[in-house]
Scaffold this motif. Structure first.
Motif: not given
Length: 60
Positions: A7-27
């Protein structure tokens, strides 16, 4: 989605598109990334099978 890790991995994938590009805090951990790569590859193979089946063509 049968356990907390999935579940956590799937939520991370959902957020990755925006967060990974625009947030320095994405891990993402290596374990999560490896799990997601395998899931995306499974989805890709399934999608290919269904598409080729629907158009009635042989695989190239």
């Amino acid at each position: 989605m049968d356990n907390k890790f999935h579940r956590r991995s799937f939520r991370r994938l959902q957020r990755a598109y925006i967060d990974a590009r625009y947030s320095a805090h994405y891990e993402i951990t290596e374990e999560e990334l490896n799990y997601l790569v395998a899931e995306v590859q499974r989805l890709q193979a399934l999608t290919e099978r269904v598409c080729w089946g629907r158009i009635g063509a042989e695989r190239p």
